[in-house]
Write a protein that holds these residues in place. Sequence first.
Motif, short mmCIF file in Angstrom:
data_model
loop_
_atom_site.label_atom_id
_atom_site.label_comp_id
_atom_site.label_asym_id
_atom_site.label_seq_id
_atom_site.Cartn_x
_atom_site.Cartn_y
_atom_site.Cartn_z
N ILE A 242 -21.17 -3.16 2.18
CA ILE A 242 -19.65 -3.75 2.31
C ILE A 242 -19.14 -3.01 3.58
CG2 ILE A 242 -19.26 -4.19 -0.08
CD1 ILE A 242 -17.47 -1.78 -0.05
N VAL A 243 -18.17 -3.79 4.28
CA VAL A 243 -17.49 -3.19 5.36
C VAL A 243 -16.50 -2.03 5.08
CG1 VAL A 243 -16.45 -3.69 7.48
CG2 VAL A 243 -18.36 -5.26 6.73
N ASP A 244 -16.47 -1.08 5.91
CA ASP A 244 -15.59 0.04 5.60
C ASP A 244 -14.29 -0.49 6.11
OD1 ASP A 244 -13.87 2.40 5.88
OD2 ASP A 244 -14.81 2.67 7.86
N SER A 245 -13.27 -0.62 5.30
CA SER A 245 -11.88 -1.09 5.77
C SER A 245 -10.95 0.28 5.60
CB SER A 245 -11.58 -2.21 4.83
OG SER A 245 -11.27 -1.67 3.51
N VAL B 88 -7.29 1.16 7.96
CA VAL B 88 -5.91 1.22 7.14
C VAL B 88 -5.40 2.62 7.61
CG1 VAL B 88 -4.71 1.22 5.04
CG2 VAL B 88 -6.59 -0.37 5.43
N ASN C 20 -11.49 3.35 -3.61
CA ASN C 20 -11.07 2.14 -3.66
C ASN C 20 -9.92 1.67 -2.68
OD1 ASN C 20 -12.19 0.39 -5.66
ND2 ASN C 20 -11.40 1.52 -7.37
N LEU D 189 -5.18 3.78 0.24
CA LEU D 189 -3.61 3.54 0.83
C LEU D 189 -2.56 4.38 0.02
CD1 LEU D 189 -2.43 0.59 2.16
CD2 LEU D 189 -0.81 1.77 0.56
N SER E 170 -9.09 -1.99 -6.39
CA SER E 170 -9.98 -2.56 -5.67
C SER E 170 -9.58 -3.73 -4.74
CB SER E 170 -11.36 -2.86 -6.33
OG SER E 170 -11.09 -3.66 -7.25
N ILE E 171 -8.49 -4.04 -5.16
CA ILE E 171 -8.00 -5.59 -4.63
C ILE E 171 -7.25 -5.22 -3.50
CG2 ILE E 171 -6.77 -7.67 -5.10
CD1 ILE E 171 -9.47 -7.04 -6.85
N LEU E 172 -7.59 -5.11 -2.11
CA LEU E 172 -6.84 -4.86 -1.11
C LEU E 172 -6.01 -6.01 -0.77
CD1 LEU E 172 -6.36 -2.96 1.46
CD2 LEU E 172 -8.33 -4.04 2.41
N SER E 173 -6.57 -7.19 -1.08
CA SER E 173 -5.65 -8.29 -0.68
C SER E 173 -4.37 -8.15 -1.53
CB SER E 173 -6.48 -9.70 -1.02
OG SER E 173 -6.76 -9.74 -2.42
N THR F 124 -2.28 -5.84 -1.34
CA THR F 124 -1.33 -5.31 -0.43
C THR F 124 -0.97 -6.17 0.55
OG1 THR F 124 -3.04 -3.96 0.76
CG2 THR F 124 -2.25 -2.91 -1.08
N VAL F 125 -1.67 -6.89 0.93
CA VAL F 125 -1.65 -7.98 1.85
C VAL F 125 -0.64 -8.92 1.67
CG1 VAL F 125 -2.68 -9.73 3.54
CG2 VAL F 125 -3.86 -7.51 3.00
N ALA G 33 1.39 -8.56 -0.82
CA ALA G 33 2.69 -8.02 -1.43
C ALA G 33 3.70 -7.85 -0.22
CB ALA G 33 2.48 -6.71 -2.11
N ALA G 34 4.98 -7.85 -0.67
CA ALA G 34 6.02 -7.53 0.45
C ALA G 34 6.21 -6.02 0.53
CB ALA G 34 7.30 -8.12 -0.05
#
Lengths: 418, 418
Positions: free
Chosen positions: B210-213, B217, B314, B319, B381-384, B386-387, B389-390
């Motif tokens: 997987i790609v380091d995200s 951040v 995760n 974050l 594990s669900i980065l999306s 935080t995307v 979310a407001a």
Amino acid sequence: MRDVRMRGFAERADVEEVSDFLAGTVSELPSEPVGVAVCAGRVLARDVASEVDVPSFRRSAMDGYAVRGEDTFGAAPNDPLALALLGESMPGRPFEGRVTPGSAVRIMTGAPVPDGADAVVMAEVCEEGDASVAVRDAVAPHKNVGAPGEDIRNGDVVLRAGRRLRPQDAGLLASIGVADVPCVGRPRVRIIVTGDELLPPGSRPSGAHIVDSNSLVLEALARRDGAAEVLTERLPDREDAIRAALRDAPAEVVLVSGGSSVGREDHAPRLVSELGRLDFHGVAMRPSSPAGVGRLPALTEGGPERFAFLLPGNPVSCLCAYEFFAGPSVRALGGRSREWPHRRATLPLARKISSAIGRVDYVRVAIESGRVVPIATAGASILSSTVRAAGAVIVPRGREGMPEGETVEVLLYDEAPA
Amino acid sequence: MRDVRMRGFAERADVEEVSDFLAGTVSELPSEPVGVAVCAGRVLARDVASEVDVPSFRRSAMDGYAVRGEDTFGAAPNDPLALALLGESMPGRPFEGRVTPGSAVRIMTGAPVPDGADAVVMAEVCEEGDASVAVRDAVAPHKNVGAPGEDIRNGDVVLRAGRRLRPQDAGLLASIGVADVPCVGRPRVRIIVTGDELLPPGSRPSGAHIVDSNSLVLEALARRDGAAEVLTERLPDREDAIRAALRDAPAEVVLVSGGSSVGREDHAPRLVSELGRLDFHGVAMRPSSPAGVGRLPALTEGGPERFAFLLPGNPVSCLCAYEFFAGPSVRALGGRSREWPHRRATLPLARKISSAIGRVDYVRVAIESGRVVPIATAGASILSSTVRAAGAVIVPRGREGMPEGETVEVLLYDEAPA
């Protein structure tokens, strides 16, 4: 456009008229690819859809053991069940075999769950022996196993055009394999500061010579508003030098500080008019009434038109004219909102504000004991008023002022909460 | 500190305990001189007093004519008074003579008012002839003349220690002749990302890779918080490589992403403990419970201690652990506030939030029709999440959750108002 030097403005435009003109004229720059590693803070130019599932495999959500859930039914702290340990699955180094009935594979968070297993029992309830693991708690099938696509599904639009990318958005784009992110371009800003009396920042004021402060204020504001590059050129009050600087400035936004008014040496308005078009000069506002807005021709055939903002040399006027006209344009060119970027406070006025119908006022205010206090000595030349102030209150054109006790919105100068 | 790998945490520290420890341990870096041209956004290390008056001379506030006010008494639109024109005073090029009774000097805004004159009559009410000027309105003595020191007085403290410098503060410092501004130092941040499964940002995910995200951040968050320099090092899960990276990282803050928990390959906690001191490992919070905080020895004799933050791999945990522990420390080292830097919204909950007493929860929420909606699929594990979310709502340790309808404070993810 008549020459207003030493004559004054025949009439002044309304702030709203100038803002509307800019809203109709200044538009987003073309998009450009931006490396995913540096895209945070940029504005997305178009929707981005994922071309992969994240995760692309069944992913363990725990450190523990991959098992068939049903094999653990009945396990309890005082009644452990033993499973044969077949090997391990690590992130990036999956277990290649299959979990058969009565067996387990050691697994780490984020690692692929091996075929045959349908659950992960957490490490804390297990005890590893030589070739086996004792499980002290039952785990239901599917537990602690992330499904492919549970975070992002192939085809999902993950981010929409116009989004200012957050840190986590950059992470998300990386995780779906995006290398170059289509972002709205950012304007280059050229600051032209004119005045024979000005010394460069870092100098000591001396005699009739003062230090240029406007360039520093404008540079920081333009950076706040997302300018790609901000460069300052300091020039004497000489027409030829200012003409050449305006004609050749390699920037989508040209800010001219000083020489914008009706004085003898105020060359800028006439030069903008001569080189391009001076759309407005003189605005019904206080401070900043000598502000102007115009356009300069593109530097190359088919290139983008350049916008020129004439900012009075008085430091508060300069800041105010930037905030009303140049700032929204810099932001809009970069795809950001034209709205004031400030945090706000909504509080009652401790003292009335006087203004005049037909004019917009930009009033520096302090906040004391939860009330808004207009700053008294606040002439356009008094930069320290914007330093002492907590923010500004805008008095709209249609009002004579605002009475004591009225609840007003303050545009706060500080970017972050204390 | 016992080895928790594959055993779990015996007990977890409270968030408050860790925060209090950091508040007592992490302090402002020493001050450093920063060029006035780039000081906006920095934090002032000590009070700055002016050593000059601004302006240092009697300054014209208008374009017009410097006169003795009494010489204009009686002038009216239909009854102009003629004054002899002696010359001009320009900004930076003052008139060296004296305004005698019955005479005037042409003057521009910002120029020194010549001796003998006590007022400036604005250009708009004057008509210039060959060697004289007709004045069509009276002007009172002192009118349109700025007194020396009217903006800033010699000796005034213009800015206080701890101030985050605004654009206009930078301008003010320039105007009083400051070249180097004493600012609080800024921490260097080194990000160590571990994981055999990780590909660098810009790669395409493939198979178990997987790609380091997290690095992206963290880089963006550390920059938001004022880090001087942010560098990422990506390492395989190898003890020797991670040990060397921790030992040698030339940074006041070391962020370790991944390898912080209780898995086999979770080397970081033990290595921090071996090289320095692991003050906390395991925190009663969700997500991010495997987070840790420790200290690494200074790189040079007498140099500053380095702070190590163990951030779970995760992405949401990473974050969250950054925001709770590393972020406030990065800010505090640079002299900024430890408080959450987010804008806030205060709104009612559309649905209850469940939590547990004894644990702090970091809940991603959307805002819909003015109400706060907790995001359902919001595993660590669900980065999306935080995307989408407001922002986030913090559920404090003493509460089991928050009921529908309760008014909560949302920490907004977007930096600027729309």
